[in-house]
Design a protein around this motif. Structure first.
Motif, PDB file in Angstrom:
ATOM      1  N   LEU A 130       0.830  -1.217   0.000  1.00 24.90           N
ATOM      2  CA  LEU A 130       0.000   0.000   0.000  1.00 24.90           C
ATOM      3  C   LEU A 130       0.862   1.264   0.000  1.00 24.90           C
ATOM      4  O   LEU A 130       0.555   2.249  -0.682  1.00 24.90           O
ATOM      5  N   LEU A 175      -9.316   3.941   0.610  1.00 22.88           N
ATOM      6  CA  LEU A 175      -9.285   2.539   0.174  1.00 22.88           C
ATOM      7  C   LEU A 175     -10.729   2.117  -0.113  1.00 22.88           C
ATOM      8  O   LEU A 175     -11.537   1.990   0.822  1.00 22.88           O
ATOM      9  N   ASP A 214     -12.837  -0.489   1.924  1.00 23.72           N
ATOM     10  CA  ASP A 214     -13.424  -0.115   3.210  1.00 23.72           C
ATOM     11  C   ASP A 214     -14.600   0.800   2.879  1.00 23.72           C
ATOM     12  O   ASP A 214     -14.413   1.993   2.619  1.00 23.72           O
ATOM     13  N   TYR A 266      -4.960  -5.313  10.850  1.00 23.65           N
ATOM     14  CA  TYR A 266      -5.020  -3.853  10.688  1.00 23.65           C
ATOM     15  C   TYR A 266      -3.715  -3.167  11.084  1.00 23.65           C
ATOM     16  O   TYR A 266      -2.896  -3.732  11.804  1.00 23.65           O
ATOM     17  N   GLY A 267      -3.619  -1.890  10.692  1.00 28.01           N
ATOM     18  CA  GLY A 267      -2.650  -1.005  11.306  1.00 28.01           C
ATOM     19  C   GLY A 267      -3.233  -0.642  12.668  1.00 28.01           C
ATOM     20  O   GLY A 267      -4.418  -0.321  12.774  1.00 28.01           O
ATOM     21  N   GLU A 302       1.921  -2.067  11.889  1.00 25.62           N
ATOM     22  CA  GLU A 302       1.133  -2.804  10.904  1.00 25.62           C
ATOM     23  C   GLU A 302       0.918  -4.248  11.345  1.00 25.62           C
ATOM     24  O   GLU A 302       1.867  -4.995  11.585  1.00 25.62           O
ATOM     25  N   LYS A 303      -0.333  -4.615  11.466  1.00 25.02           N
ATOM     26  CA  LYS A 303      -0.781  -5.995  11.705  1.00 25.02           C
ATOM     27  C   LYS A 303      -0.023  -6.714  12.832  1.00 25.02           C
ATOM     28  O   LYS A 303       0.558  -7.787  12.630  1.00 25.02           O
ATOM     29  N   VAL A 332      -6.747   1.161  12.315  1.00 20.10           N
ATOM     30  CA  VAL A 332      -6.893   2.159  11.257  1.00 20.10           C
ATOM     31  C   VAL A 332      -7.724   1.550  10.146  1.00 20.10           C
ATOM     32  O   VAL A 332      -7.498   0.408   9.750  1.00 20.10           O
ATOM     33  N   VAL A 333      -8.723   2.276   9.673  1.00 21.58           N
ATOM     34  CA  VAL A 333      -9.452   1.818   8.487  1.00 21.58           C
ATOM     35  C   VAL A 333      -9.136   2.764   7.333  1.00 21.58           C
ATOM     36  O   VAL A 333      -8.512   3.815   7.523  1.00 21.58           O
ATOM     37  N   GLN A 370       5.005  -0.503   3.534  1.00 19.59           N
ATOM     38  CA  GLN A 370       3.761  -0.240   4.260  1.00 19.59           C
ATOM     39  C   GLN A 370       3.532   1.252   4.455  1.00 19.59           C
ATOM     40  O   GLN A 370       4.431   1.972   4.901  1.00 19.59           O
ATOM     41  N   THR A 416       1.616   2.346   6.744  1.00 17.49           N
ATOM     42  CA  THR A 416       1.681   2.455   8.206  1.00 17.49           C
ATOM     43  C   THR A 416       3.087   2.846   8.683  1.00 17.49           C
ATOM     44  O   THR A 416       3.244   3.713   9.547  1.00 17.49           O
ATOM     45  N   ARG A 436     -18.767   1.189   9.008  1.00 13.58           N
ATOM     46  CA  ARG A 436     -17.767   0.669   8.070  1.00 13.58           C
ATOM     47  C   ARG A 436     -18.030  -0.816   7.770  1.00 13.58           C
ATOM     48  O   ARG A 436     -18.338  -1.601   8.660  1.00 13.58           O
TER      49      ARG A 436
HETATM   50  C1  G1P Z   1      -4.531  -1.863   4.861  1.00  7.31           C
HETATM   51  C2  G1P Z   1      -3.514  -1.156   5.753  1.00  7.31           C
HETATM   52  C3  G1P Z   1      -3.885  -1.341   7.230  1.00  7.31           C
HETATM   53  C4  G1P Z   1      -5.302  -0.877   7.474  1.00  7.31           C
HETATM   54  C5  G1P Z   1      -6.266  -1.604   6.525  1.00  7.31           C
HETATM   55  C6  G1P Z   1      -7.665  -1.040   6.649  1.00  7.31           C
HETATM   56  O1  G1P Z   1      -4.387  -3.250   5.044  1.00  7.31           O
HETATM   57  O2  G1P Z   1      -2.226  -1.651   5.472  1.00  7.31           O
HETATM   58  O3  G1P Z   1      -2.999  -0.621   8.044  1.00  7.31           O
HETATM   59  O4  G1P Z   1      -5.656  -1.111   8.819  1.00  7.31           O
HETATM   60  O5  G1P Z   1      -5.850  -1.446   5.150  1.00  7.31           O
HETATM   61  O6  G1P Z   1      -8.575  -1.765   5.887  1.00  7.31           O
HETATM   62  P1  G1P Z   1      -5.010  -4.345   4.024  1.00  7.31           P
HETATM   63  O7  G1P Z   1      -6.447  -4.525   4.425  1.00  7.31           O
HETATM   64  O8  G1P Z   1      -4.868  -3.776   2.650  1.00  7.31           O
HETATM   65  O9  G1P Z   1      -4.207  -5.590   4.224  1.00  7.31           O
END
Ligand code: G1P
Length: 296
Positions: free
Chosen positions: A114, A134, A137, A174-175, A194-195, A207-208, A233, A235, A256
Protein backbone atom coordinates in the motif's frame (compact mmCIF):
# COMPACT_ATOMS: atom_id res chain seq x y z
CA UNK A 1 -3.02 28.71 8.09
CA UNK A 2 -3.66 25.04 7.30
CA UNK A 3 -3.21 24.04 3.67
CA UNK A 4 -6.34 22.58 2.13
CA UNK A 5 -6.65 18.97 1.01
CA UNK A 6 -6.85 19.13 -2.79
CA UNK A 7 -5.90 15.60 -3.85
CA UNK A 8 -7.44 12.17 -3.21
CA UNK A 9 -5.47 9.01 -3.98
CA UNK A 10 -7.31 5.73 -4.60
CA UNK A 11 -5.00 2.69 -4.46
CA UNK A 12 -6.77 0.20 -6.75
CA UNK A 13 -3.99 -1.96 -8.21
CA UNK A 14 -4.48 -5.03 -5.96
CA UNK A 15 -5.19 -8.49 -7.37
CA UNK A 16 -8.26 -9.15 -5.25
CA UNK A 17 -7.29 -12.79 -4.66
CA UNK A 18 -9.86 -13.18 -1.86
CA UNK A 19 -12.64 -12.85 -4.41
CA UNK A 20 -11.32 -15.21 -7.09
CA UNK A 21 -12.72 -16.37 -9.45
CA UNK A 22 -14.98 -13.25 -9.53
CA UNK A 23 -11.90 -11.02 -9.75
CA UNK A 24 -10.20 -12.97 -12.56
CA UNK A 25 -11.65 -10.56 -15.12
CA UNK A 26 -13.37 -7.96 -12.90
CA UNK A 27 -11.33 -5.71 -10.60
CA UNK A 28 -12.44 -6.09 -6.98
CA UNK A 29 -13.19 -2.35 -6.83
CA UNK A 30 -15.89 -2.93 -9.44
CA UNK A 31 -17.66 -5.61 -7.40
CA UNK A 32 -21.09 -4.21 -6.63
CA UNK A 33 -22.98 -3.67 -3.43
CA UNK A 34 -26.33 -4.48 -5.06
CA UNK A 35 -25.91 -2.34 -8.20
CA UNK A 36 -23.21 0.13 -7.20
CA UNK A 37 -19.52 -0.77 -7.59
CA UNK A 38 -17.36 -0.16 -4.53
CA UNK A 39 -15.30 2.43 -6.38
CA UNK A 40 -18.39 4.56 -7.01
CA UNK A 41 -18.97 4.98 -3.26
CA UNK A 42 -15.34 6.10 -2.88
CA UNK A 43 -15.57 8.58 -5.76
CA UNK A 44 -18.81 10.05 -4.41
CA UNK A 45 -17.25 10.43 -0.97
CA UNK A 46 -14.25 12.31 -2.39
CA UNK A 47 -16.42 14.45 -4.62
CA UNK A 48 -18.71 15.39 -1.72
CA UNK A 49 -15.61 16.37 0.26
CA UNK A 50 -14.64 18.81 -2.49
CA UNK A 51 -11.25 17.44 -3.54
CA UNK A 52 -9.96 18.81 -6.84
CA UNK A 53 -7.84 15.99 -8.22
CA UNK A 54 -8.48 12.26 -8.05
CA UNK A 55 -5.56 9.91 -8.66
CA UNK A 56 -6.30 6.24 -9.28
CA UNK A 57 -3.24 4.07 -8.74
CA UNK A 58 -4.07 1.07 -10.83
CA UNK A 59 -2.49 -1.82 -12.75
CA UNK A 60 -2.19 -2.29 -16.53
CA UNK A 61 -4.40 -5.42 -16.30
CA UNK A 62 -7.22 -3.41 -14.70
CA UNK A 63 -8.26 -1.18 -17.60
CA UNK A 64 -11.90 -1.82 -16.67
CA UNK A 65 -11.40 0.64 -13.79
CA UNK A 66 -10.73 3.53 -16.16
CA UNK A 67 -13.59 2.44 -18.40
CA UNK A 68 -15.94 2.43 -15.43
CA UNK A 69 -14.76 5.67 -13.83
CA UNK A 70 -14.81 7.87 -16.94
CA UNK A 71 -17.84 9.08 -18.84
CA UNK A 72 -18.92 6.80 -21.73
CA UNK A 73 -20.46 9.09 -24.33
CA UNK A 74 -21.28 6.23 -26.72
CA UNK A 75 -23.24 4.30 -24.12
CA UNK A 76 -25.14 7.43 -23.10
CA UNK A 77 -25.96 8.28 -26.72
CA UNK A 78 -27.30 4.75 -27.26
CA UNK A 79 -29.42 4.96 -24.11
CA UNK A 80 -30.82 8.32 -25.28
CA UNK A 81 -31.65 6.81 -28.69
CA UNK A 82 -33.44 3.92 -26.96
CA UNK A 83 -35.64 6.32 -25.01
CA UNK A 84 -33.78 5.97 -21.69
CA UNK A 85 -32.70 9.54 -20.95
CA UNK A 86 -33.03 9.10 -17.17
CA UNK A 87 -30.55 6.24 -17.14
CA UNK A 88 -28.21 8.21 -19.41
CA UNK A 89 -28.36 11.19 -17.03
CA UNK A 90 -27.68 8.97 -13.99
CA UNK A 91 -24.61 7.51 -15.68
CA UNK A 92 -23.37 10.99 -16.55
CA UNK A 93 -23.66 12.26 -13.00
CA UNK A 94 -21.93 9.19 -11.53
CA UNK A 95 -18.94 9.30 -13.88
CA UNK A 96 -15.96 11.60 -14.12
CA UNK A 97 -15.51 13.78 -17.17
CA UNK A 98 -12.24 14.14 -19.08
CA UNK A 99 -12.99 17.82 -19.66
CA UNK A 100 -14.46 19.03 -16.37
CA UNK A 101 -12.86 16.73 -13.76
CA UNK A 102 -9.20 16.51 -12.83
CA UNK A 103 -8.48 12.77 -13.02
CA UNK A 104 -5.15 10.95 -13.21
CA UNK A 105 -4.44 7.24 -13.69
CA UNK A 106 -1.02 6.23 -12.37
CA UNK A 107 0.33 2.70 -12.72
CA UNK A 108 1.65 0.42 -9.99
CA UNK A 109 3.21 -2.35 -12.03
CA UNK A 110 4.34 -4.50 -9.13
CA UNK A 111 2.41 -5.50 -5.97
CA UNK A 112 4.89 -3.97 -3.54
CA UNK A 113 2.37 -2.82 -0.91
CA UNK A 114 0.00 0.00 0.00
CA UNK A 115 2.86 2.40 0.78
CA UNK A 116 4.37 1.75 -2.63
CA UNK A 117 0.96 2.32 -4.26
CA UNK A 118 0.64 5.74 -2.59
CA UNK A 119 4.22 6.56 -3.62
CA UNK A 120 3.27 5.84 -7.25
CA UNK A 121 1.04 8.95 -7.06
CA UNK A 122 3.84 11.25 -5.85
CA UNK A 123 4.44 13.20 -9.08
CA UNK A 124 0.74 13.81 -9.66
CA UNK A 125 -0.39 15.29 -6.33
CA UNK A 126 -1.29 18.95 -5.89
CA UNK A 127 0.67 20.85 -3.20
CA UNK A 128 -0.36 20.28 0.42
CA UNK A 129 -1.80 17.37 2.38
CA UNK A 130 -3.39 14.44 0.51
CA UNK A 131 -6.38 12.20 1.20
CA UNK A 132 -6.10 8.44 0.68
CA UNK A 133 -9.26 6.36 0.26
CA UNK A 134 -9.28 2.54 0.17
CA UNK A 135 -12.47 1.65 -1.73
CA UNK A 136 -12.82 -1.80 -0.14
CA UNK A 137 -13.42 -0.11 3.21
CA UNK A 138 -16.97 1.04 2.54
CA UNK A 139 -18.13 3.66 5.04
CA UNK A 140 -21.80 4.54 4.90
CA UNK A 141 -23.36 7.50 6.68
CA UNK A 142 -21.82 10.96 6.71
CA UNK A 143 -18.95 11.13 4.20
CA UNK A 144 -15.96 9.94 6.20
CA UNK A 145 -13.25 11.72 4.22
CA UNK A 146 -15.28 14.95 4.32
CA UNK A 147 -15.56 14.73 8.12
CA UNK A 148 -11.84 14.06 8.35
CA UNK A 149 -10.86 16.94 6.09
CA UNK A 150 -12.98 19.30 8.21
CA UNK A 151 -11.31 17.99 11.40
CA UNK A 152 -7.86 18.20 9.77
CA UNK A 153 -8.35 21.80 8.77
CA UNK A 154 -9.18 22.66 12.40
CA UNK A 155 -6.39 20.59 13.93
CA UNK A 156 -3.59 21.96 11.76
CA UNK A 157 -0.91 19.87 10.12
CA UNK A 158 0.20 16.28 10.59
CA UNK A 159 -1.29 12.91 9.72
CA UNK A 160 -4.90 12.03 10.48
CA UNK A 161 -6.14 8.44 10.15
CA UNK A 162 -9.65 7.01 10.50
CA UNK A 163 -9.91 4.67 13.45
CA UNK A 164 -12.32 2.25 15.08
CA UNK A 165 -12.04 -0.23 17.94
CA UNK A 166 -11.74 -3.86 16.85
CA UNK A 167 -11.83 -7.13 18.80
CA UNK A 168 -8.39 -7.81 20.36
CA UNK A 169 -7.98 -11.00 18.29
CA UNK A 170 -8.35 -8.96 15.09
CA UNK A 171 -5.35 -6.66 15.55
CA UNK A 172 -3.30 -8.73 13.08
CA UNK A 173 -5.59 -7.59 10.23
CA UNK A 174 -5.02 -3.85 10.69
CA UNK A 175 -2.65 -1.00 11.31
CA UNK A 176 -2.92 -0.47 15.08
CA UNK A 177 -2.50 2.88 16.81
CA UNK A 178 -0.65 3.68 19.94
CA UNK A 179 -2.98 6.12 21.68
CA UNK A 180 -1.62 8.72 24.07
CA UNK A 181 -4.67 10.82 24.89
CA UNK A 182 -7.95 12.13 23.63
CA UNK A 183 -11.65 12.11 24.12
CA UNK A 184 -14.38 12.56 21.54
CA UNK A 185 -13.59 12.11 17.88
CA UNK A 186 -9.93 13.14 17.90
CA UNK A 187 -7.28 10.95 19.56
CA UNK A 188 -3.60 11.85 19.87
CA UNK A 189 -1.26 9.06 18.88
CA UNK A 190 2.46 8.56 19.04
CA UNK A 191 2.80 5.64 16.70
CA UNK A 192 1.27 2.97 14.58
CA UNK A 193 2.23 -0.61 13.81
CA UNK A 194 1.13 -2.80 10.90
CA UNK A 195 -0.78 -5.99 11.71
CA UNK A 196 0.66 -6.78 15.15
CA UNK A 197 -0.26 -9.97 17.00
CA UNK A 198 -2.60 -9.68 19.98
CA UNK A 199 0.46 -9.80 22.28
CA UNK A 200 2.35 -7.05 20.46
CA UNK A 201 -0.57 -4.70 19.74
CA UNK A 202 -0.28 -1.35 21.56
CA UNK A 203 -4.12 -1.04 21.64
CA UNK A 204 -7.10 -2.31 19.71
CA UNK A 205 -7.69 0.98 17.92
CA UNK A 206 -7.42 -0.03 14.29
CA UNK A 207 -6.89 2.16 11.26
CA UNK A 208 -9.45 1.82 8.49
CA UNK A 209 -9.01 2.97 4.92
CA UNK A 210 -9.26 6.77 5.14
CA UNK A 211 -6.22 8.96 5.68
CA UNK A 212 -5.38 12.67 5.46
CA UNK A 213 -1.61 12.84 5.26
CA UNK A 214 0.93 15.63 5.48
CA UNK A 215 2.72 16.12 2.14
CA UNK A 216 5.97 14.89 3.73
CA UNK A 217 4.53 11.35 3.61
CA UNK A 218 6.21 10.94 0.20
CA UNK A 219 9.67 11.65 1.68
CA UNK A 220 9.04 9.01 4.36
CA UNK A 221 7.69 6.54 1.81
CA UNK A 222 10.75 6.94 -0.41
CA UNK A 223 13.03 5.83 2.41
CA UNK A 224 10.86 2.96 3.70
CA UNK A 225 12.34 -0.53 3.64
CA UNK A 226 9.85 -3.41 3.21
CA UNK A 227 7.88 -4.08 6.41
CA UNK A 228 5.10 -6.53 7.37
CA UNK A 229 4.55 -9.17 4.68
CA UNK A 230 7.68 -7.95 2.83
CA UNK A 231 5.69 -4.96 1.50
CA UNK A 232 6.31 -1.21 1.65
CA UNK A 233 3.76 -0.24 4.26
CA UNK A 234 1.93 3.08 4.46
CA UNK A 235 1.68 2.45 8.21
CA UNK A 236 5.48 2.47 8.60
CA UNK A 237 5.85 5.77 6.72
CA UNK A 238 3.09 7.36 8.83
CA UNK A 239 4.79 6.10 12.01
CA UNK A 240 8.15 7.46 10.78
CA UNK A 241 6.70 10.96 10.44
CA UNK A 242 4.48 10.87 13.57
CA UNK A 243 7.07 12.42 15.90
CA UNK A 244 7.94 15.15 13.40
CA UNK A 245 4.52 16.24 12.07
CA UNK A 246 2.07 14.73 14.60
CA UNK A 247 -0.44 11.88 14.31
CA UNK A 248 -4.11 11.79 15.28
CA UNK A 249 -6.80 9.15 15.00
CA UNK A 250 -10.29 10.17 13.97
CA UNK A 251 -13.34 8.27 15.22
CA UNK A 252 -15.67 8.65 12.25
CA UNK A 253 -19.43 8.69 12.60
CA UNK A 254 -20.40 6.30 9.77
CA UNK A 255 -20.71 2.51 9.62
CA UNK A 256 -17.77 0.67 8.07
CA UNK A 257 -18.03 -2.54 6.06
CA UNK A 258 -14.91 -4.56 5.29
CA UNK A 259 -15.70 -5.16 1.63
CA UNK A 260 -12.27 -6.73 1.14
CA UNK A 261 -13.87 -9.85 2.64
CA UNK A 262 -16.83 -11.90 1.40
CA UNK A 263 -18.66 -11.56 4.72
CA UNK A 264 -18.20 -7.78 4.72
CA UNK A 265 -19.37 -7.33 1.14
CA UNK A 266 -22.37 -9.54 1.84
CA UNK A 267 -23.17 -7.61 5.03
CA UNK A 268 -23.02 -4.30 3.13
CA UNK A 269 -25.41 -5.70 0.51
CA UNK A 270 -27.84 -6.88 3.20
CA UNK A 271 -27.61 -3.49 4.91
CA UNK A 272 -28.52 -1.60 1.74
CA UNK A 273 -31.13 -4.19 0.76
CA UNK A 274 -32.86 -3.49 4.07
CA UNK A 275 -33.29 0.13 2.96
CA UNK A 276 -34.90 -0.73 -0.38
CA UNK A 277 -38.61 -1.66 -0.11
CA UNK A 278 -38.50 -4.30 -2.87
CA UNK A 279 -35.32 -5.95 -1.63
CA UNK A 280 -36.37 -5.70 2.02
CA UNK A 281 -39.34 -7.86 1.09
CA UNK A 282 -36.96 -10.48 -0.33
CA UNK A 283 -35.01 -10.38 2.95
CA UNK A 284 -38.24 -10.94 4.90
CA UNK A 285 -39.18 -13.88 2.68
CA UNK A 286 -35.76 -15.46 3.10
CA UNK A 287 -35.77 -15.08 6.88
CA UNK A 288 -39.32 -16.44 7.12
CA UNK A 289 -38.16 -19.52 5.19
CA UNK A 290 -35.14 -19.94 7.47
CA UNK A 291 -37.35 -19.87 10.58
CA UNK A 292 -36.45 -18.29 13.94
CA UNK A 293 -32.72 -17.62 14.49
CA UNK A 294 -31.02 -20.45 16.38
CA UNK A 295 -29.65 -19.55 19.78
CA UNK A 296 -25.84 -19.57 19.84
C1 G1P B 1 -4.53 -1.86 4.86
C2 G1P B 1 -3.51 -1.16 5.75
C3 G1P B 1 -3.88 -1.34 7.23
C4 G1P B 1 -5.30 -0.88 7.47
C5 G1P B 1 -6.27 -1.60 6.52
C6 G1P B 1 -7.66 -1.04 6.65
O1 G1P B 1 -4.39 -3.25 5.04
O2 G1P B 1 -2.23 -1.65 5.47
O3 G1P B 1 -3.00 -0.62 8.04
O4 G1P B 1 -5.66 -1.11 8.82
O5 G1P B 1 -5.85 -1.45 5.15
O6 G1P B 1 -8.57 -1.77 5.89
P1 G1P B 1 -5.01 -4.35 4.02
O7 G1P B 1 -6.45 -4.53 4.42
O8 G1P B 1 -4.87 -3.78 2.65
O9 G1P B 1 -4.21 -5.59 4.22
Amino acid sequence: MTASVRTAIFPVAGLGTRFLPATKATPKELLPVIDTPLIQFAIDEARDAGVERMIFVTHPSKSAIERYVMDDVRLRTELQAKGKPKLAAELLSASLSPTSDDVVFAMQDEPLGLGHAVLCAQYHVLPGPVAVILPDDLILGRGCIGEMIAAYEKAGRGHLVATMTVAPEETDKYGILSVTSGTGALLRENGMVEKPSLKEAPSNDAVVGRYVLDGSIFDDLRSQPPGAGGEIQLTDAIAAGAGRVGLCGYRFSGTRFDCGSKAGLFRASLHLAGQDPELAQVLDEVSARRGPAKAA
